[in-house]
Design an enzyme around this catalytic site. Sequence first.
Site, PDB file in Angstrom:
ATOM      1  N   SER A  12       0.824  -1.224   0.000  1.00 39.69           N
ATOM      2  CA  SER A  12       0.000   0.000   0.000  1.00 39.69           C
ATOM      3  C   SER A  12       0.853   1.268   0.000  1.00 39.69           C
ATOM      4  CB  SER A  12      -0.951  -0.016   1.188  1.00 39.69           C
ATOM      5  OG  SER A  12      -0.233  -0.145   2.395  1.00 39.69           O
ATOM      6  N   ALA A  15       2.580   2.709  -5.484  1.00 41.16           N
ATOM      7  CA  ALA A  15       2.286   1.785  -6.589  1.00 41.16           C
ATOM      8  C   ALA A  15       0.966   1.053  -6.331  1.00 41.16           C
ATOM      9  CB  ALA A  15       3.442   0.794  -6.752  1.00 41.16           C
ATOM     10  N   THR A  45       7.114   5.092   0.428  1.00 42.32           N
ATOM     11  CA  THR A  45       6.396   6.267  -0.095  1.00 42.32           C
ATOM     12  C   THR A  45       6.209   7.327   0.984  1.00 42.32           C
ATOM     13  OG1 THR A  45       5.221   4.877  -1.685  1.00 42.32           O
ATOM     14  CG2 THR A  45       4.234   7.035  -1.185  1.00 42.32           C
ATOM     15  N   TYR A  47       7.883   8.276   3.347  1.00 35.10           N
ATOM     16  CA  TYR A  47       9.061   9.059   3.768  1.00 35.10           C
ATOM     17  C   TYR A  47       9.683   9.869   2.632  1.00 35.10           C
ATOM     18  CZ  TYR A  47       8.456   6.271   7.877  1.00 35.10           C
ATOM     19  OH  TYR A  47       7.894   5.700   8.987  1.00 35.10           O
ATOM     20  N   GLY A  50      11.971  14.720  -1.407  1.00 31.15           N
ATOM     21  CA  GLY A  50      12.245  15.635  -2.521  1.00 31.15           C
ATOM     22  C   GLY A  50      11.019  15.926  -3.362  1.00 31.15           C
ATOM     23  N   GLU A 117      17.324  18.688  -8.011  1.00 29.30           N
ATOM     24  CA  GLU A 117      18.127  17.662  -7.319  1.00 29.30           C
ATOM     25  C   GLU A 117      19.265  17.209  -8.227  1.00 29.30           C
ATOM     26  OE1 GLU A 117      15.673  14.557  -5.559  1.00 29.30           O
ATOM     27  OE2 GLU A 117      14.113  16.008  -5.155  1.00 29.30           O
ATOM     28  N   ASP A 224      10.507  -8.374   0.354  1.00 28.70           N
ATOM     29  CA  ASP A 224       9.571  -9.513   0.334  1.00 28.70           C
ATOM     30  C   ASP A 224       9.121  -9.861  -1.085  1.00 28.70           C
ATOM     31  OD1 ASP A 224       9.790  -9.330   3.058  1.00 28.70           O
ATOM     32  OD2 ASP A 224       7.760  -8.576   3.395  1.00 28.70           O
ATOM     33  N   HIS A 245      22.066   6.757  -0.936  1.00 27.70           N
ATOM     34  CA  HIS A 245      21.805   8.209  -0.925  1.00 27.70           C
ATOM     35  C   HIS A 245      23.003   8.870  -0.264  1.00 27.70           C
ATOM     36  CE1 HIS A 245      19.963  12.091  -0.367  1.00 27.70           C
ATOM     37  NE2 HIS A 245      18.902  11.701  -1.031  1.00 27.70           N
ATOM     38  N   ARG A 292      23.752  10.773  -8.040  1.00 24.21           N
ATOM     39  CA  ARG A 292      23.951  10.223  -6.698  1.00 24.21           C
ATOM     40  C   ARG A 292      25.099   9.232  -6.550  1.00 24.21           C
ATOM     41  NH1 ARG A 292      17.900   9.226  -4.737  1.00 24.21           N
ATOM     42  NH2 ARG A 292      17.574  11.452  -4.569  1.00 24.21           N
ATOM     43  N   HIS A 353      19.520   3.248  -0.118  1.00 26.63           N
ATOM     44  CA  HIS A 353      18.316   4.063  -0.311  1.00 26.63           C
ATOM     45  C   HIS A 353      17.331   3.439  -1.298  1.00 26.63           C
ATOM     46  CE1 HIS A 353      16.042   7.782  -0.423  1.00 26.63           C
ATOM     47  NE2 HIS A 353      16.212   7.897  -1.734  1.00 26.63           N
ATOM     48  N   ARG A 388      19.411   5.462 -10.508  1.00 31.58           N
ATOM     49  CA  ARG A 388      18.164   6.219 -10.693  1.00 31.58           C
ATOM     50  C   ARG A 388      18.404   7.721 -10.562  1.00 31.58           C
ATOM     51  NH1 ARG A 388      14.134   8.068  -6.835  1.00 31.58           N
ATOM     52  NH2 ARG A 388      15.542   7.241  -5.247  1.00 31.58           N
TER      53      ARG A 388
HETATM   54  P1  FAD Z   1       6.470   1.331  -0.888  1.00 31.86           P
HETATM   55  O1  FAD Z   1       6.014   2.713  -0.808  1.00 31.86           O
HETATM   56  O2  FAD Z   1       7.643   0.956  -0.083  1.00 31.86           O
HETATM   57  O3  FAD Z   1       5.251   0.407  -0.450  1.00 31.86           O
HETATM   58  C1  FAD Z   1       5.431  -0.991  -0.304  1.00 31.86           C
HETATM   59  C2  FAD Z   1       4.260  -1.542   0.455  1.00 31.86           C
HETATM   60  O4  FAD Z   1       4.285  -2.961   0.444  1.00 31.86           O
HETATM   61  C3  FAD Z   1       4.254  -1.144   1.936  1.00 31.86           C
HETATM   62  O5  FAD Z   1       2.926  -0.846   2.276  1.00 31.86           O
HETATM   63  C4  FAD Z   1       4.709  -2.422   2.639  1.00 31.86           C
HETATM   64  O6  FAD Z   1       4.252  -2.545   3.948  1.00 31.86           O
HETATM   65  C5  FAD Z   1       4.061  -3.463   1.740  1.00 31.86           C
HETATM   66  N1  FAD Z   1       4.664  -4.793   1.826  1.00 31.86           N
HETATM   67  C6  FAD Z   1       5.972  -5.124   1.705  1.00 31.86           C
HETATM   68  N2  FAD Z   1       6.117  -6.459   1.827  1.00 31.86           N
HETATM   69  C7  FAD Z   1       4.865  -6.973   2.022  1.00 31.86           C
HETATM   70  C8  FAD Z   1       4.360  -8.284   2.229  1.00 31.86           C
HETATM   71  N3  FAD Z   1       5.161  -9.362   2.285  1.00 31.86           N
HETATM   72  N4  FAD Z   1       3.027  -8.441   2.405  1.00 31.86           N
HETATM   73  C9  FAD Z   1       2.190  -7.381   2.399  1.00 31.86           C
HETATM   74  N5  FAD Z   1       2.616  -6.122   2.202  1.00 31.86           N
HETATM   75  C10 FAD Z   1       3.938  -5.923   2.012  1.00 31.86           C
HETATM   76  N6  FAD Z   1      11.414   8.753  -4.672  1.00 31.86           N
HETATM   77  C11 FAD Z   1      11.059   9.833  -5.402  1.00 31.86           C
HETATM   78  O7  FAD Z   1      10.692   9.706  -6.580  1.00 31.86           O
HETATM   79  N7  FAD Z   1      11.101  11.077  -4.840  1.00 31.86           N
HETATM   80  C12 FAD Z   1      11.498  11.286  -3.551  1.00 31.86           C
HETATM   81  O8  FAD Z   1      11.498  12.412  -3.084  1.00 31.86           O
HETATM   82  C13 FAD Z   1      11.893  10.167  -2.777  1.00 31.86           C
HETATM   83  N8  FAD Z   1      12.326  10.318  -1.506  1.00 31.86           N
HETATM   84  C14 FAD Z   1      12.586   9.216  -0.748  1.00 31.86           C
HETATM   85  C15 FAD Z   1      12.931   9.372   0.582  1.00 31.86           C
HETATM   86  C16 FAD Z   1      13.109   8.262   1.395  1.00 31.86           C
HETATM   87  C17 FAD Z   1      13.482   8.437   2.849  1.00 31.86           C
HETATM   88  C18 FAD Z   1      12.961   6.966   0.836  1.00 31.86           C
HETATM   89  C19 FAD Z   1      13.147   5.748   1.698  1.00 31.86           C
HETATM   90  C20 FAD Z   1      12.662   6.811  -0.504  1.00 31.86           C
HETATM   91  C21 FAD Z   1      12.470   7.915  -1.302  1.00 31.86           C
HETATM   92  N9  FAD Z   1      12.139   7.786  -2.649  1.00 31.86           N
HETATM   93  C22 FAD Z   1      11.803   8.893  -3.383  1.00 31.86           C
HETATM   94  C23 FAD Z   1      11.923   6.475  -3.237  1.00 31.86           C
HETATM   95  C24 FAD Z   1      10.406   6.196  -3.262  1.00 31.86           C
HETATM   96  O9  FAD Z   1       9.835   6.700  -2.077  1.00 31.86           O
HETATM   97  C25 FAD Z   1      10.088   4.736  -3.367  1.00 31.86           C
HETATM   98  O10 FAD Z   1      10.830   4.128  -4.381  1.00 31.86           O
HETATM   99  C26 FAD Z   1       8.604   4.557  -3.680  1.00 31.86           C
HETATM  100  O11 FAD Z   1       7.835   5.237  -2.723  1.00 31.86           O
HETATM  101  C27 FAD Z   1       8.254   3.091  -3.683  1.00 31.86           C
HETATM  102  O12 FAD Z   1       6.864   2.965  -3.752  1.00 31.86           O
HETATM  103  P2  FAD Z   1       6.237   1.508  -3.760  1.00 31.86           P
HETATM  104  O13 FAD Z   1       4.761   1.682  -3.770  1.00 31.86           O
HETATM  105  O14 FAD Z   1       6.871   0.692  -4.806  1.00 31.86           O
HETATM  106  O15 FAD Z   1       6.736   0.872  -2.364  1.00 31.86           O
HETATM  107  C1  SIN Z   2      15.574  13.051  -1.691  1.00 34.04           C
HETATM  108  O1  SIN Z   2      14.696  13.835  -1.330  1.00 34.04           O
HETATM  109  O2  SIN Z   2      16.787  13.300  -1.651  1.00 34.04           O
HETATM  110  C2  SIN Z   2      15.171  11.721  -2.174  1.00 34.04           C
HETATM  111  C3  SIN Z   2      14.747  11.809  -3.574  1.00 34.04           C
HETATM  112  C4  SIN Z   2      14.726  10.462  -4.227  1.00 34.04           C
HETATM  113  O3  SIN Z   2      15.155   9.462  -3.646  1.00 34.04           O
HETATM  114  O4  SIN Z   2      14.301  10.405  -5.381  1.00 34.04           O
END
Ligand code: FAD
Ligand code: SIN
Length: 524
Positions: A12, A15, A45, A47, A50, A117, A224, A245, A292, A353, A388
Site C-alpha cells: 500500500s 504503486a 512512499t 518518507y 524531494g 536535485e 519480500d 543516498h 547520486r 536508499h 536512478r
Molecule cells: P512502498 O512505498 O515501499 O510500499 C510498499 C508496500 O508494500 C508497503 O505498504 C509495505 O508494507 C508493503 N509490503 C511489503 N512487503 C509486504 C508483504 N510481504 N506483504 C504485504 N505487504 C507488504 N522517490 C522519489 O521519486 N522522490 C522522492 O522524493 C523520494 N524520496 C525518498 C525518501 C526516502 C526516505 C525513501 C526511503 C525513498 C524515497 N524515494 C523517493 C523512493 C520512493 O519513495 C520509493 O521508491 C517509492 O515510494 C516506492 O513505492 P512503492 O509503492 O513501490 O513501495
Molecule cells: C531526496 O529527497 O533526496 C530523495 C529523492 C529520491 O530518492 O528520489
Amino acid sequence: MKIKSDILVIGSGIAGLSFAIKTAEKFPDKKITIITKGTKEESNTKYAQGGIATVYDLTRDSYEAHIKDTLIAGDGLCDEEVVKMVITQATERLDELLKWGVSFDKNKNGEYDLGKEGGHSKHRIFHHKDITGYEIERSLLRIVKNTSNIDFYDFHYAIDLITEHQVYGDLISLDSDKTVFGAYVLDEKTKDIKTFTAQYTFLATGGSGQVYETTTNPFVATGDGIGMAYRAKARLSDMEFIQFHPTALYNPGESPAFLISEAVRGFGAYLRNDKDERFMKKYDKRLELAPRDIVARAIDTEMKLQGSKNVYLDVTHLDYDAFIKHFPNITNKCRSLNIDIRKDYIPVAPAAHYMMGGVVVDKQARTSIKNLYACGEVSRTGLHGANRLASNSLLEALVYSHNATQDIAKNFEQNYKLPPIPEWIDTSTDRTMEKILITHDRNEVKTIMSNYVGIVRSNERLLRALRRLYVLYQDNKRLYDHSEITTDLLELRNLITTAYLIVEFSRKRKENKGGFYSKDFEIS
Ligand code: FAD
Ligand code: SIN
C-alpha cells in the site's frame, strides 16, 4: 480461509494504492483487495521528501532535457524507449495526483515551486514542503477508504505467490510457463494463514534497504516481493545496482537513518569534509549536484581519506526563512538534535536508499509470470539503468500502475475460473523458537552486506559475503521448515534471499556502472 477477489494488490505505497484506485474506477463491478503488512501507511512512499520529477511547463523545460538527464544518470544502461514513455506521460499522471487531492507547493506568484536535485539540468521537482511522500500517501489512502469496491486488509503479510506449483505440486515442470492465482497470507494479528485468490495479482511490495545496516528505508522494506518472485521463478534483473543516498543524517544509533533531501543541495547547500573543504570539486564538475552514485562514492572516498565517519552539509550561507519554508521537517529534526542550521554544519553519511533492480516487467508492468504484474520499487522497468535519477521513482510507479490498468482492461476474462487452490499446510513442529535467534540473524545479514557489498565492492568481498549468507540461509531454512510462521521469520527469509541475489548479480558484473562499483574493475 479463502478470500476471493478479481484483483489482489500486495502493498500500500504509491504503486499499490494508485493502481487500486485506478482499477476500482475503471471496473466498478469488480472486487479489488489490497493487503499490506503492518499499518496501512507504512512504506517507503510515506518518507519521500524531494518530490516528483515532472516536465509541466514546456516553455521552461522540455521532455528531451528530462530524458537526457535520466539517461546520463543511468550510466548507459537505461532502456531509452522506457525513459521516453515514462517522462512524456508525467504531466498526465501528475494531473491525476492533483485530482486525487495531493497538494504541491506554490510560490508567491501562484506558480508551482519547483525544486532541483542531483543530475537534473532544470528545476522540475514538484514537492509538498519536504514531506511529499506523506502528502501522497495520506491523499491516496483517503480515496481508497471512500471507494466501495476496494477491500483493505492491513496487518496481512504475503508469504508466497500461488502458482501451478502449489496447485499441481511435482506434476508441473519447474521450467514450464507459470500463472499466478493469488497469494498465501499471514494474518499478523490472529496468526492464521489465509488463501487470497484472484485473476490478477499486482506485486507492489517496495524496496529492500533493510538488507543494509544504514538505510533510509523503514523496517518494512525487507525485499519480500523480490523473495516471493524469486521463489515463484519470475525473471529478475539488475540486482547489483543499489543506490546509496549521499546524505543521510549521521546520527549513530538512529535506525532507519533520517534523510537530508537532495533538494537541500539543489537549494544551494555545500558538502564539506573534516578539513572544511568543498571536496566535490575534486570529483565532478557538477559539484554537489552530480548524480547520486558519483556523490556517494566521493563521500565514501573522503571519509576513508580523512578516517572519519561522516562529512557535512553546510547550509549556513542560505536564506534561513526560505529554507525553513521549504524544509520544515529537516529543520525540526536538526533542531531536535541541537543542530542550529544557521551556524552548525549538518553531519551526513551515505545510506542504502533504493534498489534499481527487481522483478523484470514490460511496459505494461507484466512480469514473466502470467497474470502477475509488478510495479514500483520491486520492479525493474529499465527506466533507471544503473543509477536512478532523483525523484524519478514516484513517477515511475504512477506511470506503470496506469499502464497495468489499461492492459488489464484489454484482457479481463469475464468467466475466469480458478483451478482448485489448496489451503496452506502448517508443518510446524516447534512453537517455542527463540525470537532472539532471528534478531541476531537479521543483524548478521546487515553486517555482511554493509561490510562486503557496500558502495565499493571487490571479488574477494563478494565471495566472503556469499559464504556467510549461505550459513544464514541454511539456519533460516531449518527454522522455516519446523517453526511457527511469524513476520520476523518470513522477513528474514526474504532479506537473506535479496542479499544473496545482490551478491550473485554483483559477482556476474565485470564493469563498473552506476550503483555497482568494484575495486577489481577500477580504471587507473
Ligand atoms: P512502498 O512505498 O515501499 O510500499 C510498499 C508496500 O508494500 C508497503 O505498504 C509495505 O508494507 C508493503 N509490503 C511489503 N512487503 C509486504 C508483504 N510481504 N506483504 C504485504 N505487504 C507488504 N522517490 C522519489 O521519486 N522522490 C522522492 O522524493 C523520494 N524520496 C525518498 C525518501 C526516502 C526516505 C525513501 C526511503 C525513498 C524515497 N524515494 C523517493 C523512493 C520512493 O519513495 C520509493 O521508491 C517509492 O515510494 C516506492 O513505492 P512503492 O509503492 O513501490 O513501495
Ligand atoms: C531526496 O529527497 O533526496 C530523495 C529523492 C529520491 O530518492 O528520489
